[in-house]
Every structure is written in structure tokens, then in C-alpha cells.
Design an enzyme around this catalytic site. Structure first.
Site, short mmCIF file in Angstrom:
data_model
loop_
_atom_site.label_atom_id
_atom_site.label_comp_id
_atom_site.label_asym_id
_atom_site.label_seq_id
_atom_site.Cartn_x
_atom_site.Cartn_y
_atom_site.Cartn_z
N ASN A 136 10.24 1.80 -32.44
CA ASN A 136 10.67 1.67 -31.05
C ASN A 136 11.71 0.67 -30.87
OD1 ASN A 136 10.63 0.95 -28.27
ND2 ASN A 136 8.80 -0.15 -28.21
N TRP A 137 12.98 1.27 -30.89
CA TRP A 137 14.41 0.43 -30.50
C TRP A 137 14.61 -0.30 -29.39
CZ3 TRP A 137 18.12 4.34 -33.37
CH2 TRP A 137 17.55 4.48 -34.82
N LYS A 138 13.60 -0.16 -28.44
CA LYS A 138 13.72 -0.64 -27.00
C LYS A 138 15.06 -0.71 -26.55
CE LYS A 138 9.74 -3.55 -28.22
NZ LYS A 138 8.97 -4.54 -28.20
N HIS A 196 3.84 1.44 -22.39
CA HIS A 196 3.88 0.33 -23.29
C HIS A 196 3.87 -0.95 -22.71
CE1 HIS A 196 6.39 -2.95 -25.66
NE2 HIS A 196 6.29 -2.08 -26.66
N GLU A 203 5.61 -3.58 -22.07
CA GLU A 203 6.77 -4.18 -21.44
C GLU A 203 6.66 -3.09 -19.95
OE1 GLU A 203 9.34 -3.79 -24.60
OE2 GLU A 203 8.43 -5.49 -25.55
N GLU A 232 -1.70 -2.32 -29.03
CA GLU A 232 -0.70 -3.28 -29.14
C GLU A 232 -1.12 -4.45 -28.36
OE1 GLU A 232 3.59 -1.67 -30.23
OE2 GLU A 232 3.44 -1.58 -28.19
N GLY A 290 6.89 -8.94 -30.53
CA GLY A 290 7.91 -9.79 -30.31
C GLY A 290 7.58 -11.34 -30.60
N SER A 328 4.38 -7.52 -34.02
CA SER A 328 5.02 -7.88 -35.11
C SER A 328 4.70 -7.48 -36.50
CB SER A 328 4.57 -9.57 -34.90
OG SER A 328 5.00 -10.07 -33.56
N GLY A 364 8.51 -2.63 -33.42
CA GLY A 364 9.63 -2.98 -32.65
C GLY A 364 10.97 -3.75 -33.48
P1 PGA Z 1 7.43 -5.57 -32.32
O1 PGA Z 1 7.30 -4.93 -30.84
O2 PGA Z 1 7.17 -5.18 -33.55
O3 PGA Z 1 8.86 -6.28 -32.00
O4 PGA Z 1 6.47 -7.13 -31.76
C1 PGA Z 1 6.32 -3.85 -30.88
C2 PGA Z 1 6.24 -2.94 -29.78
O5 PGA Z 1 6.76 -3.31 -28.80
O6 PGA Z 1 6.01 -1.61 -29.77
#
Ligand code: PGA
Length: 250
Positions: free
Chosen positions: A9-11, A95, A97, A167, A173, A212, A233
Site C-alpha cells: 500500500n503505497w499511500k 483503510h 486512514e 490492521e 506507521g 509496521s 505500508g
Molecule cells: P505500515 O502501514 O506498514 O506503514 O504500518 C500499513 C497500512 O497502513 O496498510
């Protein structure tokens, strides 16, 4: 036997140039990944480039979001059919976010899930609790509520066409990964809750862990019986790290 799946997931990271370079590096290294399904979800505006670079390779691609409506006057939105037109196999739905920053609630997420399935996309449906919810002992209640929104809206058969990603929000993150045991416990809970509706669908459901994940902790997470891969991520923006995670799943 469920296959392992690793999704990057490159956001909202990168530029056209860096996305092209990252794809080239992942393509080059993918031969070492044997039995694991691999996909990347770039920012939507780069999907045309990504399609051109990944067509004919074993790497699939997807989007990070979709509109809950099939088409129409929805300024700024992207439809499921548009994503299909660019060869997307997957789309991330719900997600944390998007839930936290863009006000997406369970009902909206359930509508997006249904539309993704209807259009032939595989939704990667994210669930997970906040730190305060975990500390209050509400993890299972929160995950159950999020899961039930989709089950009630679309029925259990829709889960056959999707992937669930657990998640924990406190692990995204932050560098704080859930322990393999903490993650396993919630994964088993999710599987059991789906299996209550349909044992076969529960047993076959791919449940990814996200939060993470990095090369250094991937193998111990993926060794757990109900963890079928990861939604990655930060670590997915580095080809060497991402490929090492894919290998750890094999
Ligand atoms: P992260 O993000 O690996 O940077 O913790 C995971 C995600 O949000 O899908």
C-alpha cells in the site's frame, strides 16, 4: 490450503519517476518469490503507468480506494469500473486512514465493498481497533462491528470474493507491530466469525496482517496459522525490503 498474499500500500507517496523506478526494481526481483501472490496499490493517478509495466508479470495491482456509487456526478471520485479498465485486481476498502481522516463509516465501507465485488474487483477490507479500544478490552467488539457491517450488507458469500486485512490502528506507521500472538488471536476471531455463517468460506478466507510489517518481523507473523500474508505500508516503498517480505511469506 490458503495461498499467501502480500500487498504493498503505497499511500500518497512518490512521483511518476519514483513509482516507475520502484516497479522496475520489484519486477526485476520478483523471480525469487515463488509461491506467494504479490500486488501493489499505487496512487490511482499512476495506474496507467503501473498497468503498462506490470502486464504479463506475476505481480497484480490495485487501488487504495473507490467510490461507493457506480457512476455519476461525484466530483473527484473514481469508480470500480474505471479501476477495472486499468486492470486492477484489488482495491483497498475501509483503510483506517480513510475511516479516521475522511470520515468513512461502516455503512459507507460496506457499500464500497459491495460495489467492488459487483465489478469483479477483490476488495481488501481493512478492520482494526484503536489503541484506546485495545486497552479497554474492546478489540474483538470493534472488529466484529466492522466485519458485521459487510456481512449484513452483502451476506457471507461476498466474503468469498474478498480479502480481510487486520490492521490494528496503533501499529500502522508507528513501528509498533502487534506480536504474532496478538495478531493470531484476532485473525482466528475473524475467521471464526465468518465461519459461523459458512464454514467453507471461513476456512478459505485470506486474512492479511498490516501494521509496521518489515522484513525483520515478517516471517514470525506469517508463520501463525491464521495469518495469510500482509498489507505493507512503509516497507513496501523499498523494493529490497518489500521483496524480502514477499520471500518471508513463501
Ligand atoms: P505500515 O502501514 O506498514 O506503514 O504500518 C500499513 C497500512 O497502513 O496498510
Amino acid at each position: 490450503m490458503r495461498q499467501k498474499l502480500i500487498v504493498g500500500n503505497w499511500k500518497m507517496h512518490g512521483s511518476r519517476a519514483s513509482v516507475n523506478a520502484l516497479i522496475a526494481d520489484i519486477r526485476q526481483g520478483i523471480a525469487i518469490v515463488k509461491t506467494t501472490q504479490v500486488a501493489v496499490c499505487p496512487p490511482v493517478i499512476f495506474l496507467g503507468d503501473v498497468e503498462a509495466l506490470l502486464k504479463g508479470t506475476p505481480i497484480a495491482w490495485g487501488a487504495q480506494n473507490l467510490c461507493d456509487q457506480p457512476s455519476g456526478a461525484y466530483t473527484g471520485e473514481i469508480s470500480a469500473d474505471m479501476l477495472r479498465e486499468f486492470g486492477c485486481r484489488y482495491v483497498i476498502v475501509g483503510h483506517s486512514e480513510r475511516r479516521a481522516l475522511y470520515g468513512e463509516g461502516d455503512v459507507l465501507v460496506a457499500r464500497k465493498y459491495a460495489l467492488a465485488v459487483k465489478s469483479g474487483l477483490i476488495p481488501i477490507f481493512c478492520v482494526g481497533e484503536l489503541l484506546a479500544e485495545r486497552e479497554a478490552g474492546q478489540t474483538e467488539a470493534v472488529v466484529a462491528r466492522q466485519l458485521d457491517a459487510v456481512l449484513n450488507h452483502s451476506g457471507v458469500t461476498a466474503l468469498q470474493q474478498g480479502v480481510v486485512a487486520y490492521e490494528p490502528v496503533w501499529a500502522i506507521g508507528t513501528g509498533k507491530t502487534a506480536t504474532p500472538e496478538q495478531a493470531q488471536q484476532v485473525h482466528a476471531f475473524i475467521r471464526e466469525r465468518v465461519a459461523r455463517h459458512d464454514a467453507t468460506i471461513g476456512a478459505g478466507l485470506q486474512i492479511l496482517y498490516g501494521g509496521s510489517v518489515k522484513a525483520a518481523n515478517a516471517a514470525e507473523l506469517f508463520r501463525m496459522p491464521d495469518i495469510d500474508g500482509g498489507l505493507i505500508g512503509g516497507a513496501s516503498l523499498n523494493a529490497v525490503e518489500f521483496l524480502a517480505i514477499c520471500q518471508a511469506a513463501g
